[in-house]
Motif scaffolding. Structure first.
Motif, PDB file in Angstrom:
ATOM      1  N   ALA A 102      29.083 -10.947  87.734  1.00 57.28           N
ATOM      2  CA  ALA A 102      29.236  -9.709  86.958  1.00 57.28           C
ATOM      3  C   ALA A 102      30.370  -8.861  87.521  1.00 57.28           C
ATOM      4  O   ALA A 102      31.127  -8.237  86.761  1.00 57.28           O
ATOM      5  CB  ALA A 102      27.925  -8.927  86.977  1.00 57.28           C
ATOM      6  N   ARG A 103      30.509  -8.836  88.833  1.00 65.26           N
ATOM      7  CA  ARG A 103      31.609  -8.080  89.443  1.00 65.26           C
ATOM      8  C   ARG A 103      32.953  -8.705  89.100  1.00 65.26           C
ATOM      9  O   ARG A 103      33.947  -8.011  88.878  1.00 65.26           O
ATOM     10  CB  ARG A 103      31.438  -8.015  90.957  1.00 65.26           C
ATOM     11  N   ASP A 123      24.606 -18.545  83.357  1.00 64.01           N
ATOM     12  CA  ASP A 123      23.343 -17.986  82.872  1.00 64.01           C
ATOM     13  C   ASP A 123      22.295 -19.082  82.674  1.00 64.01           C
ATOM     14  O   ASP A 123      21.131 -18.918  83.069  1.00 64.01           O
ATOM     15  CB  ASP A 123      23.551 -17.227  81.562  1.00 64.01           C
ATOM     16  N   SER A 135      19.081 -17.217  91.775  1.00 64.68           N
ATOM     17  CA  SER A 135      20.339 -17.114  91.039  1.00 64.68           C
ATOM     18  C   SER A 135      20.880 -15.689  91.010  1.00 64.68           C
ATOM     19  O   SER A 135      22.043 -15.476  90.640  1.00 64.68           O
ATOM     20  CB  SER A 135      20.146 -17.604  89.597  1.00 64.68           C
ATOM     21  N   VAL A 136      20.058 -14.719  91.392  1.00 66.54           N
ATOM     22  CA  VAL A 136      20.454 -13.313  91.275  1.00 66.54           C
ATOM     23  C   VAL A 136      21.758 -13.002  92.015  1.00 66.54           C
ATOM     24  O   VAL A 136      22.667 -12.375  91.448  1.00 66.54           O
ATOM     25  CB  VAL A 136      19.314 -12.382  91.742  1.00 66.54           C
ATOM     26  N   PRO A 137      21.909 -13.405  93.287  1.00 69.84           N
ATOM     27  CA  PRO A 137      23.175 -13.096  93.965  1.00 69.84           C
ATOM     28  C   PRO A 137      24.382 -13.718  93.270  1.00 69.84           C
ATOM     29  O   PRO A 137      25.458 -13.109  93.226  1.00 69.84           O
ATOM     30  CB  PRO A 137      22.983 -13.688  95.368  1.00 69.84           C
ATOM     31  N   TRP A 138      24.234 -14.896  92.706  1.00 71.14           N
ATOM     32  CA  TRP A 138      25.336 -15.563  92.029  1.00 71.14           C
ATOM     33  C   TRP A 138      25.701 -14.821  90.748  1.00 71.14           C
ATOM     34  O   TRP A 138      26.881 -14.619  90.441  1.00 71.14           O
ATOM     35  CB  TRP A 138      24.957 -17.018  91.728  1.00 71.14           C
ATOM     36  N   ARG A 139      24.690 -14.399  90.008  1.00 72.88           N
ATOM     37  CA  ARG A 139      24.974 -13.659  88.781  1.00 72.88           C
ATOM     38  C   ARG A 139      25.517 -12.261  89.081  1.00 72.88           C
ATOM     39  O   ARG A 139      26.319 -11.730  88.324  1.00 72.88           O
ATOM     40  CB  ARG A 139      23.718 -13.600  87.908  1.00 72.88           C
ATOM     41  N   ARG A 140      25.089 -11.693  90.210  1.00 69.48           N
ATOM     42  CA  ARG A 140      25.600 -10.378  90.598  1.00 69.48           C
ATOM     43  C   ARG A 140      27.103 -10.455  90.909  1.00 69.48           C
ATOM     44  O   ARG A 140      27.889  -9.610  90.457  1.00 69.48           O
ATOM     45  CB  ARG A 140      24.827  -9.869  91.807  1.00 69.48           C
ATOM     46  N   VAL A 141      27.494 -11.466  91.666  1.00 67.74           N
ATOM     47  CA  VAL A 141      28.916 -11.635  91.978  1.00 67.74           C
ATOM     48  C   VAL A 141      29.701 -11.946  90.703  1.00 67.74           C
ATOM     49  O   VAL A 141      30.804 -11.432  90.494  1.00 67.74           O
ATOM     50  CB  VAL A 141      29.111 -12.738  93.024  1.00 67.74           C
ATOM     51  N   ASP A 151      25.045 -12.996  99.421  1.00 66.67           N
ATOM     52  CA  ASP A 151      25.896 -13.184  98.250  1.00 66.67           C
ATOM     53  C   ASP A 151      26.907 -14.300  98.474  1.00 66.67           C
ATOM     54  O   ASP A 151      27.521 -14.373  99.548  1.00 66.67           O
ATOM     55  CB  ASP A 151      26.657 -11.889  97.931  1.00 66.67           C
ATOM     56  N   HIS A 173      22.647 -22.891  95.442  1.00 65.52           N
ATOM     57  CA  HIS A 173      22.337 -21.595  96.055  1.00 65.52           C
ATOM     58  C   HIS A 173      21.915 -21.723  97.506  1.00 65.52           C
ATOM     59  O   HIS A 173      21.981 -20.750  98.275  1.00 65.52           O
ATOM     60  CB  HIS A 173      21.252 -20.873  95.250  1.00 65.52           C
TER      61      HIS A 173
END
Length: 206
Positions: free
Chosen positions: A203-204, A173, A195-201, A152, A146
């Motif tokens: 999910a998209r 995850d 990790s939030v930006p990675w999980r956000r991308v 992102d 990260h």
């Protein structure tokens, strides 16, 4: 590999899978002294700007406790809890061999990659299950990914990380939980969940 080493490995797995507070169980069972890779963490200082909580062992034990708490809160099964606690406990296992002092600062460049090599050897010596070792190694080697981006990450970077983790039997995850535990186990210097930006991308992309 001796029978004693197998017993140490079995005791370590028991802690990772069942102990409510892994740090206490590791100390009570004498595993910190029995596993040289953990002992070395206690002899390795960290830059107090980023790690005011103390040495690498203090940080790693705290991260393992956070992983166990997460597993309890979300009622994760034994194998997944085992992976998260082990990866959190050993995520900085490469620091003793890479930590350097330079101009009054402490750095440990390359510790993630070196940590993967060390844990693979540790897993062989302690007769840990190969699938678990593979998954922990992948998380250890990538837990600093990260830091390679601001904001992102690109979809390509996320897919690359997902594929690398999946090939080792783990997931973004699981990686994200360990990254979060790493960031939180820093006392006053605790970081937001990186990790939030990675999980956000991710999910998209789904």
């Amino acid at each position: 590999m001796t029978q004693d080493q197998r017993k140490v490995g079995a005791a370590l797995l028991e802690v990772a899978r069942h102990a409510d507070v892994p740090s206490q169980a590791l100390d009570d069972d004498g595993l910190i002294d029995a596993i040289p890779e953990l002992t070395a963490l206690g002899e390795t200082p960290q830059d107090r700007r980023w790690h005011p909580e103390g040495d690498v062992l203090v940080h790693s034990l705290w991260a393992a406790d956070l992983a166990a708490s997460h597993a309890l809160e979300y009622d994760l099964d034994g194998e997944r809890r085992e992976l998260l606690v082990m990866a959190s406990l050993f995520h900085d296992v490469g620091k003793p061999q890479t930590t350097r002092r330079l101009n009054g600062r402490i750095s440990s460049h390359g510790h993630a990659e070196r940590g993967g090599e060390i844990f693979r050897a540790t897993g062989r010596r302690l007769a840990l299950p190969r699938p678990l070792v593979d998954a922990v190694v992948a998380i250890v080697e990538t837990h600093m990914a990260h830091l390679s981006v601001h904001g992102d990450p690109s979809p390509r970077a996320v897919r690359r990380l997902q594929h690398r983790l999946a090939a080792a039997g783990t997931s973004l995850d699981d990686w994200g939980i360990v990254v979060r535990c790493d960031g939180e186990a820093r006392g006053p210097a605790a970081r937001p969940d990186a990790s939030v930006p990675w999980r956000r991308v991710a999910a998209r992309l789904q």
